[in-house]
Design a protein around this motif. Sequence first.
Motif, PDB file in Angstrom:
ATOM      1  N   LEU A 159       1.157  -1.256   0.106  1.00  0.00           N
ATOM      2  CA  LEU A 159      -0.476   0.266   0.234  1.00  0.00           C
ATOM      3  C   LEU A 159       0.850   1.163  -0.353  1.00  0.00           C
ATOM      4  O   LEU A 159       0.637   2.384  -0.401  1.00  0.00           O
TER       5      LEU A 159
ATOM      6  N   ALA B 217       0.903   4.143  -3.034  1.00  0.00           N
ATOM      7  CA  ALA B 217       0.411   5.789  -1.854  1.00  0.00           C
ATOM      8  C   ALA B 217       0.269   6.395  -3.050  1.00  0.00           C
ATOM      9  O   ALA B 217       1.552   6.932  -4.049  1.00  0.00           O
TER      10      ALA B 217
ATOM     11  N   HIS C  53      -7.083   6.179  -0.900  1.00  0.00           N
ATOM     12  CA  HIS C  53      -7.124   4.090  -0.534  1.00  0.00           C
ATOM     13  C   HIS C  53      -8.359   3.281  -0.502  1.00  0.00           C
ATOM     14  O   HIS C  53      -8.277   3.088  -1.098  1.00  0.00           O
TER      15      HIS C  53
END
Length: 627
Positions: free
Chosen positions: A459, A463, A476
């Motif tokens: 993640l 980003a 997200h």
Amino acid sequence: MCGILGSVNIPFDEALLDLIRHRGPDDHGMASVRVNEHVITFGQRRLAIVDLSEAGHQPMTPGGGECCLVFNGEIYNHLDLRRSLPGSVRFWGHSDTETVLQYLMEFGPGSIARFNGIFAFAFLDTRNGRLYLARDRFGVKPLYYAFSGNRLLFASELRPIVRELEPEINPGALGNSLMMRYFPAPLTPYKGVHKVEPGQLITIDLAQDGLCLAKSYFLEKPRSLGRRRDEQSHLVRIYGDLFEKAVSRQLMADVDIGILLSGGIDSALVAAVAQQRSPRKLKAFTVGFADALPAVDETEAARETAAILGLEHYTRDCSYREFMASVKKISGIVEEPLATTSIVPMFFLSELASSHVKVVLSGQGADEPLGGYDKYKGLGILAASRKLKPVSDIVRFTEPFYGHNEKYRRLFSSVLADDLVSSYLTYNSILSFGNTTRLFREEYLNAVRATRNEYCEQLKNRAPGNSRLAETFLYHDLRTSLSDDLLMYTDKITMHFGLECRVPILDNDLIEFLESLHIKYKFNFRDGKIIHKAFAREYLPASIISRRKLGFKSPTEAWFMKKDELIDMIGSCPGIGRFFSVERITDMIRSHSCRNNLEKQLFLLLTISHFLARNWKTERASLAVHP
């Protein structure tokens, strides 16, 4: 819209393809091609929406046979794409699938970024010896794959892969799902089986000596978000124009279209714009609860909306007994365990709609980019607290006093997180890492920890650039929880009934505009979806716009007070003790109360128990081989 299935060096027949027959009851096809030493097989089950003739048949191959495509979805700007192709290109039909094939042949996989629509496809280009898998930028359409050595199998759903390969259950992914409440891509409940991520392109090089798999994204991540400011009235006009164009584009079909209508503003606004542009009176569909409090039943509000907009309205009620009796079946349709109780009303809603139309529009997708959920209202406090060391010190001191309350635990633990992504994961975890590991048997704790760390790193790589906390969290959510929870179960359940669901609010141009806007036009501490509601005044009365948000959910907070019944359902499941402490699960069920609402956690454990029961035969075989 359809179901696709394909492989490299794994032969299969129509029996395996028929496992996804529900996704495409109108037509089917199979084709095999040899490239170097590899045999590529494509299969497709078709739900005919655009170009109902034989010209839309798949797998689709041009006259020369140098390329082949299986495609699931809709490309709403496909006529614009056709006009940009050279005049020498000749079409034999008017389907968007043919447009995709010709466009990829002409411009290559780098052109996928120009597709405005929902899709998952496999494209074989024998000219360069490559196979491509791709999924739309917001993950509306699912695509799974398993890759090992010189063998690859991919499908729209898990069931063909599970039937063919019999993969083992992934305890690390199970642990991550208990925290996140779903399986975020690329994770699935199985070892060695992955999801293509939203916006991802997977390239398989069909070289002579084996397969080489490479992953990339067909869109660059933004360098920053939320910088645009202007007069709000001007921005509302731009938003309204983009919204109207999005809905108009998604009325593209050669069959009737309906509306999934809740009592809220999002589906009402989609319905209002669609009805104004439709030559016929649109059908709308709503599900309610026969024995629930009005606080979670939107039937009356939806009925009022339908009357105001002049829609032909159909409703259906679901009782507690129907709910509990159907969870096992519905969790099998969804395939992946989820904490989202709305899978049950979605099942009855899709069943109702499919008896009248083949395509429905939904209001899904507004809350994530526009800050529509209550949880977003606390992001300003979270962002400020993370910057102030005295606040962090106070949080550390008071942690023992709030640790038992899940809501406060999520907020305050996010303040203490080391980085923005860790803060995001903590803020959205329905169980803390500690509470998750306490449910597992000790031998799986390392796998749970490793999977959590790997997902956190993934993640971080995805980003956006120089963006503030609120914009990052919304970014997200749009590409994780929306994709792998709400959109995933919507696709599985609607397609179970041969019903296509479209999401106009997730139009490419509309979302790009929204993500460019400063956060003040989207939400604040008191209100959400600010620009959305401002535009809605052109179509909807104040009585609809100002309604309290209920969300598409079920009355399980009260229903799960029948704890003995729930304990028996989960505790008696074959395989539950293979991974979890039944005693600690029982303690969690007993602790559920109005003040300590654990309905999401308990529903997730219920769907996990059904998942384990379905897979218990394979797990027993695995234990016999690997004691």
